[in-house]
Design a protein around this motif. Structure first.
Motif, PDB file in Angstrom:
ATOM      1  N   ARG A   1     -43.094 -15.927   8.659  1.00  0.00           N
ATOM      2  CA  ARG A   1     -43.313 -14.519   9.042  1.00  0.00           C
ATOM      3  C   ARG A   1     -42.462 -14.148  10.253  1.00  0.00           C
ATOM      4  N   ALA A   2     -42.399 -15.059  11.215  1.00  0.00           N
ATOM      5  CA  ALA A   2     -41.609 -14.784  12.429  1.00  0.00           C
ATOM      6  C   ALA A   2     -40.120 -14.662  12.082  1.00  0.00           C
ATOM      7  N   LEU A   3     -39.614 -15.577  11.248  1.00  0.00           N
ATOM      8  CA  LEU A   3     -38.177 -15.549  10.914  1.00  0.00           C
ATOM      9  C   LEU A   3     -37.841 -14.342  10.039  1.00  0.00           C
ATOM     10  N   ARG A   4     -38.751 -13.986   9.176  1.00  0.00           N
ATOM     11  CA  ARG A   4     -38.553 -12.790   8.350  1.00  0.00           C
ATOM     12  C   ARG A   4     -38.480 -11.547   9.251  1.00  0.00           C
ATOM     13  N   GLY A   5     -39.355 -11.497  10.260  1.00  0.00           N
ATOM     14  CA  GLY A   5     -39.326 -10.398  11.224  1.00  0.00           C
ATOM     15  C   GLY A   5     -38.014 -10.393  12.004  1.00  0.00           C
ATOM     16  N   PHE A   6     -37.548 -11.587  12.358  1.00  0.00           N
ATOM     17  CA  PHE A   6     -36.287 -11.719  13.106  1.00  0.00           C
ATOM     18  C   PHE A   6     -35.113 -11.187  12.275  1.00  0.00           C
ATOM     19  N   TYR A   7     -35.031 -11.606  11.017  1.00  0.00           N
ATOM     20  CA  TYR A   7     -33.925 -11.159  10.155  1.00  0.00           C
ATOM     21  C   TYR A   7     -33.966  -9.646   9.917  1.00  0.00           C
ATOM     22  N   ASN A   8     -35.156  -9.078   9.980  1.00  0.00           N
ATOM     23  CA  ASN A   8     -35.272  -7.638   9.724  1.00  0.00           C
ATOM     24  C   ASN A   8     -35.379  -6.809  11.001  1.00  0.00           C
ATOM     25  N   HIS A   9     -35.157  -7.466  12.129  1.00  0.00           N
ATOM     26  CA  HIS A   9     -35.238  -6.781  13.427  1.00  0.00           C
ATOM     27  C   HIS A   9     -34.004  -5.902  13.585  1.00  0.00           C
ATOM     28  N   GLN A  10     -34.224  -4.600  13.713  1.00  0.00           N
ATOM     29  CA  GLN A  10     -33.080  -3.679  13.661  1.00  0.00           C
ATOM     30  C   GLN A  10     -32.449  -3.411  15.022  1.00  0.00           C
ATOM     31  N   SER A  11     -33.225  -3.502  16.109  1.00  0.00           N
ATOM     32  CA  SER A  11     -32.622  -3.147  17.403  1.00  0.00           C
ATOM     33  C   SER A  11     -31.906  -4.347  18.040  1.00  0.00           C
ATOM     34  N   THR A  12     -31.355  -4.157  19.218  1.00  0.00           N
ATOM     35  CA  THR A  12     -30.493  -5.184  19.830  1.00  0.00           C
ATOM     36  C   THR A  12     -31.268  -6.468  20.101  1.00  0.00           C
ATOM     37  N   LEU A  13     -30.518  -7.568  20.192  1.00  0.00           N
ATOM     38  CA  LEU A  13     -31.131  -8.892  20.304  1.00  0.00           C
ATOM     39  C   LEU A  13     -31.061  -9.449  21.710  1.00  0.00           C
ATOM     40  N   THR A  14     -30.227  -8.872  22.529  1.00  0.00           N
ATOM     41  CA  THR A  14     -30.030  -9.474  23.847  1.00  0.00           C
ATOM     42  C   THR A  14     -30.223  -8.451  24.940  1.00  0.00           C
ATOM     43  N   ILE A  15     -30.426  -8.951  26.131  1.00  0.00           N
ATOM     44  CA  ILE A  15     -30.426  -8.084  27.299  1.00  0.00           C
ATOM     45  C   ILE A  15     -29.029  -8.210  27.892  1.00  0.00           C
ATOM     46  N   GLN A  16     -28.362  -7.106  28.061  1.00  0.00           N
ATOM     47  CA  GLN A  16     -26.950  -7.157  28.502  1.00  0.00           C
ATOM     48  C   GLN A  16     -26.826  -7.782  29.885  1.00  0.00           C
ATOM     49  N   GLU A  17     -25.699  -8.458  30.091  1.00  0.00           N
ATOM     50  CA  GLU A  17     -25.395  -9.038  31.411  1.00  0.00           C
ATOM     51  C   GLU A  17     -25.313  -7.909  32.432  1.00  0.00           C
ATOM     52  N   THR A  18     -25.803  -8.187  33.633  1.00  0.00           N
ATOM     53  CA  THR A  18     -25.698  -7.124  34.665  1.00  0.00           C
ATOM     54  C   THR A  18     -24.676  -7.547  35.721  1.00  0.00           C
TER      55      THR A  18
END
Ligand SMILES: [Zn+2]
Length: 437
Positions: A420-437
């Motif tokens: 369930r977690a990996l299925r949610g991950f593959y279907n996660h539409q928004s960004t995956l990272t927090i940009q470097e500051t």
């Protein structure tokens, strides 16, 4: 898919996959039924937006991906990693032994196997054979004898009174399995003998001559649900076919908007350094085909996340002191985020927080594992892959008992919750990272 059919298919997959070659063959079949097309590495690739593809190296490593319709520059790539191999006994190149009138096979130990559980099991043989067809061509085939053909009998306690206190296993002398009685020493070439057997059952052409092999012993006992409420799964190779199967099932349910990838490498149990291992060029060469411009590839990787799935150690009620008190994952209480200060796991606060966030949304409980500070920590493909391609990485896995035994144990809820977690991950539409500051 619901938990019950999911677990049943997982058990069938493990039973049908006694070696990495069989695991990849079975993953290919599942992927093809799900609309994935094979891209042979030796050909030019024509990749269409929204297309579903996979490629295989050495018959034992597999990379499958969905080329998202959205630019990966905007949404990054969702990668899941796992490994196809498990510790076991491998038949030696010239394995014939004849002692006391018994025909036995010389074996090597593949990976960090727990050897004691290999005694007194009904063992079978499976793997890859390369043969001369007898018609002038070279060919290969996978075999799986399925039935019990070998046993490594224990030495009786009457002949070793200290067996329960201090029995050690010498891998050269103590574990050659017995295959049959041969007091006349009539079998001098095991592969000639095997070719005859396989020809008579129709598994090899009649004139075939086996030229080489990678054959492995495995336990015939089928994986099963166990426990009074059937709350556990027991079987061989849960490490890490459970994660391979889970990754494939999650990928099948991914949409075609964002780019998703599943990487299943061989040779993790022996250090990953090989042409098809995680510490080799396979993944990088696939990514370079997708993003030939090095600058573009770097930009995509910086926005991507790899979830490396490999089993974790559940806290064992009989040996609880082997865990840190605050970090003892329990079976059926959720997938485990694995952390190690010395980068034996690649998890950092950002990748772990991303996963926690995702699991909260999916309603999946999460646990955390860190080793006792006075014990050395195992490792996995996560940190190796992170170092190869520079991707932000998280190490997770379901909690298990008896890792690297011939029969391991996991929670019947955890595999499904990781799915369930990996299925949610593959279907996660928004960004995956927090940009470097
Ligand atoms: Zn593993």
């Amino acid at each position: 898919m619901n938990k019950q059919p999911y677990n049943q298919q997982l058990l069938d997959f493990i039973y049908q996959s006694p070696t990495p070659f069989h695991a990849v063959k079975n993953m290919r079949e599942i992927l093809e039924a799900g609309g994935f097309t094979r891209l042979p590495e030796e050909t030019d690739w024509d990749i269409q937006p929204g297309g579903r593809y996979y490629t295989v190296r050495n018959g034992s490593s597999l990379i499958a991906f969905i080329a998202g319709r959205q630019s990966a520059l905007e949404s990054g790539m969702r990668l899941v990693g796992a490994h196809t191999d498990s510790p076991c006994l491998k038949v030696k190149p010239k394995p014939e032994l004849n002692r006391q009138g018994y025909f036995q096979l010389g074996v090597e130990v593949y990976g960090g196997a727990l050897l004691n559980p290999w005694f007194d099991r009904d063992l079978s043989i499976a793997g890859r054979l390369v043969f001369d067809s007898g018609e002038g061509s070279l060919d290969q085939t996978l075999i799986d004898l399925k039935r019990p053909v070998a046993v490594i009998p224990s030495l009786a306690i009457h002949l070793d009174r200290d067996a329960n206190n201090e029995r050690k296993v010498n891998p050269q002398t103590d574990i050659p399995p017995l295959l049959f009685r041969d007091p006349d020493k009539s079998v001098t070439d095991f592969f000639e003998f095997l070719a005859k057997e396989l020809s008579s059952s129709g598994d090899l052409p009649e004139k075939a001559r086996i030229l080489d092999h990678e054959l492995y012993l495995y336990d015939c006992q089928k994986p099963a649900l166990t426990g009074m409420q059937s709350e556990f799964i027991s079987g061989a190779r849960l490490d890490n076919l459970l994660s391979c199967f889970t990754g494939v099932q999650a990928l099948l349910e991914a949409g075609d908007q964002v780019s998703c990838m599943l990487v299943c490498n061989d040779h993790e149990e022996v250090g990953s350094t090989s042409a098809c291992g995680a510490n080799g060029p396979m993944l990088q060469s696939v990514l370079q085909r997708l993003y030939p411009d090095p600058g573009l590839l770097t930009r995509v990787m910086r926005q991507s996340l790899l979830v490396s799935a490999d089993n974790a150690h559940g806290i064992h009620p009989n040996f609880a002191d082997r865990h840190d008190n605050n970090h003892g994952p329990r079976l059926n209480e959720g997938p485990v985020i694995k952390v190690n200060a010395n980068q034996r796991y690649a998890t950092n606060s950002i990748s772990a927080a991303m996963f926690r966030h995702l699991c909260e949304k999916e309603g999946v409980a999460v646990q955390t594992f860190v080793n006792r500070t006075d014990l050395s920590c195992g490792s996995t493909i996560g940190p190796i892959t992170a170092a190869m391609i520079g991707v932000q990485t998280l190490d997770v896995g379901v909690p298990t008992f008896a890792m690297h035994s011939i029969r391991e144990m996991a929670g019947a809820d955890d595999a499904f919750n990781l799915y369930r977690a990996l299925r949610g991950f593959y279907n996660h539409q928004s960004t995956l990272t927090i940009q470097e500051t």
